[in-house]
Design a protein around this motif. Structure first.
Motif, mmCIF file in Angstrom:
data_model
loop_
_atom_site.group_PDB
_atom_site.id
_atom_site.type_symbol
_atom_site.label_atom_id
_atom_site.label_comp_id
_atom_site.label_asym_id
_atom_site.label_seq_id
_atom_site.Cartn_x
_atom_site.Cartn_y
_atom_site.Cartn_z
ATOM 1 N N SER A 148 0.845 -1.193 0.000
ATOM 2 C CA SER A 148 0.000 0.000 0.000
ATOM 3 C C SER A 148 0.880 1.242 0.000
ATOM 4 O O SER A 148 2.070 1.171 0.305
ATOM 5 C CB SER A 148 -0.884 0.012 1.251
ATOM 6 O OG SER A 148 -1.649 -1.169 1.337
ATOM 7 N N GLY A 149 0.280 2.399 -0.314
ATOM 8 C CA GLY A 149 1.009 3.661 -0.277
ATOM 9 C C GLY A 149 0.483 4.532 0.861
ATOM 10 O O GLY A 149 -0.733 4.733 0.975
ATOM 11 N N PRO A 180 6.245 4.501 1.559
ATOM 12 C CA PRO A 180 6.104 5.955 1.414
ATOM 13 C C PRO A 180 5.836 6.285 -0.051
ATOM 14 O O PRO A 180 6.746 6.646 -0.799
ATOM 15 C CB PRO A 180 7.458 6.496 1.894
ATOM 16 C CG PRO A 180 8.418 5.362 1.685
ATOM 17 C CD PRO A 180 7.636 4.093 1.792
ATOM 18 N N ALA A 181 4.591 6.134 -0.469
ATOM 19 C CA ALA A 181 4.234 6.264 -1.893
ATOM 20 C C ALA A 181 2.783 6.680 -2.014
ATOM 21 O O ALA A 181 2.021 6.627 -1.037
ATOM 22 C CB ALA A 181 4.449 4.919 -2.593
ATOM 23 N N ASP A 189 8.152 -1.032 -4.824
ATOM 24 C CA ASP A 189 7.144 -2.044 -5.167
ATOM 25 C C ASP A 189 7.768 -3.147 -6.015
ATOM 26 O O ASP A 189 7.500 -4.330 -5.817
ATOM 27 C CB ASP A 189 6.002 -1.400 -5.965
ATOM 28 C CG ASP A 189 5.123 -0.506 -5.114
ATOM 29 O OD1 ASP A 189 4.277 -1.048 -4.398
ATOM 30 O OD2 ASP A 189 5.302 0.721 -5.162
ATOM 31 N N VAL A 190 8.583 -2.715 -6.993
ATOM 32 C CA VAL A 190 9.203 -3.662 -7.915
ATOM 33 C C VAL A 190 10.159 -4.576 -7.146
ATOM 34 O O VAL A 190 10.102 -5.809 -7.270
ATOM 35 C CB VAL A 190 9.953 -2.906 -9.039
ATOM 36 C CG1 VAL A 190 10.714 -3.874 -9.939
ATOM 37 C CG2 VAL A 190 8.966 -2.071 -9.855
ATOM 38 N N ASN A 191 11.019 -3.975 -6.314
ATOM 39 C CA ASN A 191 12.013 -4.770 -5.593
ATOM 40 C C ASN A 191 11.359 -5.762 -4.631
ATOM 41 O O ASN A 191 11.711 -6.939 -4.586
ATOM 42 C CB ASN A 191 12.966 -3.857 -4.805
ATOM 43 C CG ASN A 191 13.758 -2.941 -5.730
ATOM 44 O OD1 ASN A 191 13.822 -3.175 -6.938
ATOM 45 N ND2 ASN A 191 14.348 -1.886 -5.177
ATOM 46 N N LEU A 192 10.388 -5.259 -3.845
ATOM 47 C CA LEU A 192 9.740 -6.125 -2.847
ATOM 48 C C LEU A 192 8.950 -7.247 -3.526
ATOM 49 O O LEU A 192 8.968 -8.388 -3.075
ATOM 50 C CB LEU A 192 8.799 -5.297 -1.957
ATOM 51 C CG LEU A 192 9.498 -4.380 -0.953
ATOM 52 C CD1 LEU A 192 8.523 -3.341 -0.405
ATOM 53 C CD2 LEU A 192 10.072 -5.213 0.198
ATOM 54 N N SER A 193 8.260 -6.914 -4.625
ATOM 55 C CA SER A 193 7.453 -7.934 -5.315
ATOM 56 C C SER A 193 8.348 -9.004 -5.929
ATOM 57 O O SER A 193 8.042 -10.197 -5.861
ATOM 58 C CB SER A 193 6.605 -7.293 -6.420
ATOM 59 O OG SER A 193 5.735 -6.336 -5.885
#
Ligand code: MLT
Length: 201
Positions: A148-149, A180-181, A189-193
């Motif tokens: 989430s942001g 923080p988005a 988001d890209v890295n965590l996903s």
């Protein structure tokens, strides 16, 4: 085959396919580059939402921002689950992990709650609670990542937390992080996903 316009890319059997579900105004091509980045070598199944809102494709009807047509969500989640089943037979692929953004994340969450057999798990980016089912499904063993942001003007913070609670109560293994988005995706988001998919899949 269920009449969803879709894009399909074959992949190796060593990782589960991704079911790519775009946001409002997107189409079946939107999330393909993200899917390739997050899960290199995975098969990609990417339908286009069939509901049009001022010409913009989405996966279910709404009456206004955040005001969902719950009866339509139920129909559309069942329809999409049927599409996934037929696509699995046609392309010979395993149960997919959904990767949904915004409206696509919301229909993925609805599928988890109403048609859990369709999905092996889900990455839900900027998701809301699509509905609260009368009876909770059995989601034991299903991994779910929710991102989430903290400055998302569309998704109220407690709404995403409520969904995380419902999914946990149903037995899913939920990782929910607030970044923080805003509503748009970030490098985090890209890295965590990507990391989560490499571990979950
Ligand atoms: C929805 O309608 O599913 C959410 O409000 C996200 C969006 O704006 O599409």
């Amino acid at each position: 085959m269920s009449d969803f316009i879709h894009h399909y890319e074959a992949g190796g059997a060593e990782r589960p396919p991704l079911l790519l579900l775009h946001g409002t105004g997107g189409d079946e091509h939107d999330l393909v580059p993200l899917g390739r980045t997050l899960a290199p070598g995975a098969a990609l199944l990417s339908p286009r939402g069939k509901v049009l809102e001022n010409g913009m494709p989405r996966f279910f009807r709404r009456f206004g921002e955040g005001r969902f047509d719950v009866e339509d969500i139920k129909l559309r989640a069942a329809e999409l689950a049927a599409f996934v089943e037929e696509a699995r037979e046609r392309y010979g692929i395993a149960q997919p992990i959904a990767l949904g953004f915004s409206n696509g994340a919301n229909i993925a969450a609805a599928m988890l709650l109403l048609a859990p057999e369709a999905l092996a798990g889900a990455v839900l980016l900027r998701v809301m609670t699509p509905l609260v089912p009368d009876v909770l499904p059995d989601l034991a063993g299903k991994p779910v990542l929710m991102l989430s942001g903290s400055a998302d003007p569309i998704v109220p913070a407690d709404d995403a937390a409520r969904l995380a609670g419902l999914l946990r109560e149903a037995g899913a293994t939920v990782q929910h992080q607030v970044l923080p988005a805003g509503h748009g995706l970030t490098q985090a988001d890209v890295n965590l996903s990507a990391r989560w998919l490499a571990e979950a899949a």
